[in-house]
Scaffold this motif. Structure first.
Motif, short mmCIF file in Angstrom:
data_model
loop_
_atom_site.label_atom_id
_atom_site.label_comp_id
_atom_site.label_asym_id
_atom_site.label_seq_id
_atom_site.Cartn_x
_atom_site.Cartn_y
_atom_site.Cartn_z
N VAL A 1 -22.57 -67.17 15.26
CA VAL A 1 -21.40 -67.92 15.72
C VAL A 1 -20.24 -66.94 15.87
CG1 VAL A 1 -19.77 -69.77 15.19
CG2 VAL A 1 -22.17 -70.02 14.57
N ASP A 2 -19.51 -67.05 16.96
CA ASP A 2 -18.36 -66.19 17.18
C ASP A 2 -17.38 -66.30 16.01
OD1 ASP A 2 -15.52 -65.63 18.20
OD2 ASP A 2 -16.72 -64.92 19.87
N PRO A 3 -16.97 -65.16 15.43
CA PRO A 3 -16.07 -65.21 14.26
C PRO A 3 -14.77 -65.97 14.52
CG PRO A 3 -16.99 -63.01 14.51
CD PRO A 3 -17.40 -63.79 15.72
N GLU A 4 -14.25 -65.92 15.75
CA GLU A 4 -13.03 -66.65 16.07
C GLU A 4 -13.25 -68.15 15.97
OE1 GLU A 4 -11.31 -65.56 19.75
OE2 GLU A 4 -10.96 -63.46 19.19
N VAL A 5 -14.44 -68.60 16.36
CA VAL A 5 -14.75 -70.03 16.27
C VAL A 5 -14.77 -70.46 14.81
CG1 VAL A 5 -16.51 -71.78 16.69
CG2 VAL A 5 -16.01 -70.07 18.44
N ILE A 6 -15.39 -69.63 13.96
CA ILE A 6 -15.45 -69.95 12.53
C ILE A 6 -14.04 -70.08 11.95
CG2 ILE A 6 -16.24 -69.15 10.27
CD1 ILE A 6 -18.45 -67.60 11.73
N GLU A 7 -13.17 -69.13 12.32
CA GLU A 7 -11.82 -69.12 11.77
C GLU A 7 -10.96 -70.25 12.32
OE1 GLU A 7 -8.05 -66.01 11.33
OE2 GLU A 7 -9.97 -65.35 12.15
N GLU A 8 -11.11 -70.53 13.62
CA GLU A 8 -10.25 -71.52 14.27
C GLU A 8 -10.56 -72.94 13.81
OE1 GLU A 8 -10.81 -71.08 18.41
OE2 GLU A 8 -9.72 -69.19 18.57
N ASN A 9 -11.83 -73.27 13.72
CA ASN A 9 -12.20 -74.67 13.54
C ASN A 9 -12.30 -75.12 12.09
OD1 ASN A 9 -12.39 -75.16 16.33
ND2 ASN A 9 -14.43 -74.27 16.38
N GLY A 10 -12.52 -74.20 11.18
CA GLY A 10 -12.58 -74.57 9.78
C GLY A 10 -13.58 -75.66 9.47
N ARG A 11 -14.75 -75.61 10.08
CA ARG A 11 -15.75 -76.65 9.85
C ARG A 11 -16.23 -76.62 8.40
NH1 ARG A 11 -15.99 -74.95 14.96
NH2 ARG A 11 -16.66 -76.35 16.63
N PRO A 12 -16.47 -77.77 7.79
CA PRO A 12 -17.02 -77.79 6.44
C PRO A 12 -18.43 -77.20 6.43
CG PRO A 12 -16.96 -80.00 7.37
CD PRO A 12 -16.20 -79.13 8.30
N LEU A 13 -18.87 -76.76 5.27
CA LEU A 13 -20.16 -76.09 5.14
C LEU A 13 -21.30 -76.94 5.68
CD1 LEU A 13 -21.94 -73.79 4.04
CD2 LEU A 13 -21.94 -74.99 1.84
N ALA B 1 -33.69 -79.06 24.28
CA ALA B 1 -34.31 -79.97 23.31
C ALA B 1 -33.73 -79.80 21.92
CB ALA B 1 -35.82 -79.75 23.27
N ALA B 2 -32.97 -78.72 21.71
CA ALA B 2 -32.45 -78.43 20.36
C ALA B 2 -31.01 -77.96 20.43
CB ALA B 2 -33.33 -77.39 19.67
N PRO B 3 -30.08 -78.83 20.86
CA PRO B 3 -28.68 -78.44 20.88
C PRO B 3 -28.12 -78.36 19.46
CG PRO B 3 -28.89 -80.77 21.39
CD PRO B 3 -30.29 -80.23 21.28
N PRO B 4 -26.95 -77.71 19.23
CA PRO B 4 -26.11 -77.09 20.25
C PRO B 4 -26.57 -75.70 20.65
CG PRO B 4 -25.07 -76.94 18.10
CD PRO B 4 -26.31 -77.74 17.91
N VAL B 5 -26.45 -75.41 21.95
CA VAL B 5 -26.74 -74.09 22.51
C VAL B 5 -25.45 -73.28 22.51
CG1 VAL B 5 -27.54 -72.88 24.58
CG2 VAL B 5 -28.58 -75.06 23.92
N ARG B 6 -25.56 -71.98 22.23
CA ARG B 6 -24.37 -71.12 22.18
C ARG B 6 -24.47 -69.99 23.19
NH1 ARG B 6 -24.60 -72.86 16.82
NH2 ARG B 6 -22.58 -73.46 16.00
N CYS B 7 -23.33 -69.58 23.71
CA CYS B 7 -23.22 -68.39 24.54
C CYS B 7 -22.31 -67.42 23.81
CB CYS B 7 -22.64 -68.75 25.92
SG CYS B 7 -22.33 -67.31 26.96
N ASP B 8 -22.85 -66.28 23.44
CA ASP B 8 -22.10 -65.29 22.65
C ASP B 8 -21.50 -65.92 21.40
OD1 ASP B 8 -22.66 -63.16 24.37
OD2 ASP B 8 -20.97 -63.65 25.67
N GLY B 9 -22.25 -66.83 20.78
CA GLY B 9 -21.82 -67.43 19.53
C GLY B 9 -20.90 -68.62 19.68
#
Length: 396
Positions: free
Chosen positions: A180-192, A113-121
């Motif tokens: 959130v997995d640190p690699e995801v943060i670094e790879e995707n560069g999502r805006p704040l 009911a509240a996506p996004p769901v994460r697995c290990d970030g």
């Protein structure tokens, strides 16, 4: 085991809603592949209503010769709901079943009911017959799908709150890397703005949610009046004696946790126990039990309709911790020590990611075990329709 043959009802080819695994072995080259599949089904990117994972079927859709359908295996897979690797906590059932006449294990995963769901970030999705990491566009779709009116209170927008009410530096430094997995943060560069909405700290429109104010708000009680902790220490065993310490903790939960532990430590006293020449010092209460009681109170309390604080009242012979909000969902006053449900599921996930909760569904057991090891009497729980109260008794 049901007589229904899943090959007839679910099909014989992998799809957005059906995945095959030949064994119940979870760890693979990419990590916990079954947990990732559960995460993807819960996110339900294609809007098909969840999905199924069949264990004991190979990639060609053929059942394997042997598959373990014992209670031990079913329980181990059921643990995916509560081990804290998948956040928010997924809704799933595990059962032995039949596929093309042979035994398999079926994991049925419901849409979150509240996506996004994460697995290990990491957010996982299943746009076709394979599971993969979500792209920025996938996360945007999942975030926008969340409907504030239908979501739990902790993911709803807080009236009159603005982005200026959030500690953005705290979010980026402590909260985001924890969930959130640190690699995801670094790879995707999502805006704040996308990061805030994806973590449910704001709505897709940029309005702070209850979760955002509670975890990284500058003053949560300004928007959620009951979001603070009241600590009172009495000199004796009743309310008529002098107060020796009284404090209100009005920070966000990260700040509250940082203040709460030294506050509890400073009020503990130690005693010498042992036999003969062997002596050890023990506190009158184990800090582990105190921490567990307080964090569970903050996680499960009713923030929506009560303005009362979470209260910690410390007497000479006992500690009473009370919080507004009675049993929720499947939890009742006669099964609260065996059943788990969440009034604030996203807050529970955040506290798990931040390290304040060790494992879902184990809090009461950990409290009782810690008290027993320290020599304290068992705790008393008082549960009614509108509140919880836990009393810890001092070790003699």
């Amino acid at each position: 085991m049901s007589d229904e043959d899943l090959a007839q009802t679910l099909g014989t080819q992998e799809s957005t809603t059906l995945e095959f695994k030949s064994t119940a072995k979870r760890e693979g080259k990419r990590g916990d592949v079954i947990a990732q599949a559960v995460c993807a089904m819960a996110n339900d990117l294609c809007g098909r209503g969840g999905g199924d994972i069949l264990i004991g079927v190979d990639d060609r859709g053929e059942p394997v010769d042997t598959v373990d359908t014992s209670d031990r295996t079913l329980l181990a897979l059921t643990d995916l709901r509560d081990d804290g690797r998948i956040l928010d906590r997924p809704s799933l059932t595990v059962q032995a079943a039949r596929y093309k006449g042979k035994p398999v294990v079926r994991l049925r995963v419901e849409t979150s009911a509240a996506p996004p769901v994460r697995c290990d970030g990491v957010v996982w999705v299943r746009p076709g017959p394979t599971t993969r990491k979500a792209s920025r566009e996938d996360e945007r779709v999942l975030t926008e799908r969340r409907r504030s009116a239908d979501a739990p209170f902790d993911t709803r927008a807080v009236a009159l709150a603005t982005i200026e009410d959030l500690d953005i530096e705290l979010f980026q430094r402590s909260y985001l890397p924890s969930v959130v997995d640190p690699e995801v943060i670094e790879e995707n560069g999502r805006p704040l703005e996308v990061q805030l909405a994806s973590c449910r700290v704001t709505t897709p429109g940029g309005v702070p949610t209850a979760l955002g104010l509670l975890t990284v708000g500058l003053d949560p009680s300004a928007g959620i009046p009951g979001a603070y902790v009241q600590f009172v220490r009495y000199e004796g065993t009743d309310l008529d004696v002098p107060i020796t310490d009284e404090q209100e903790l009005r920070q966000n939960l990260i700040g509250t946790a940082a203040r709460l532990e030294p506050l509890l430590r400073s009020n503990l006293r130690t005693r010498v126990v042992g036999e003969g020449f062997r002596e050890t010092q023990r506190p009158d209460y184990p800090l582990e039990a105190l921490r567990e009681v307080c964090m569970n109170a903050l996680m499960h309390r009713n923030y929506e309709t009560s303005y009362a604080p979470t209260r910690i009242v410390w007497f000479e012979d006992r500690i009473e911790v009370t919080n507004p909000g009675g049993p929720f969902g499947h939890v009742r006053d006669d099964n609260f020590d065996r059943m788990t449900d969440y009034r604030n599921p996203s807050l529970a996930g955040a506290l798990k990611g931040l390290g304040y909760v060790n494992r879902f569904g184990r809090g009461i057991g950990r409290i009782r075990a810690a008290l027993e090891r320290n020599g304290n009497p068992p705790p008393d729980f008082q549960v009614d329709a509108s509140s919880w109260a836990v009393t810890l008794w001092r070790a003699s």
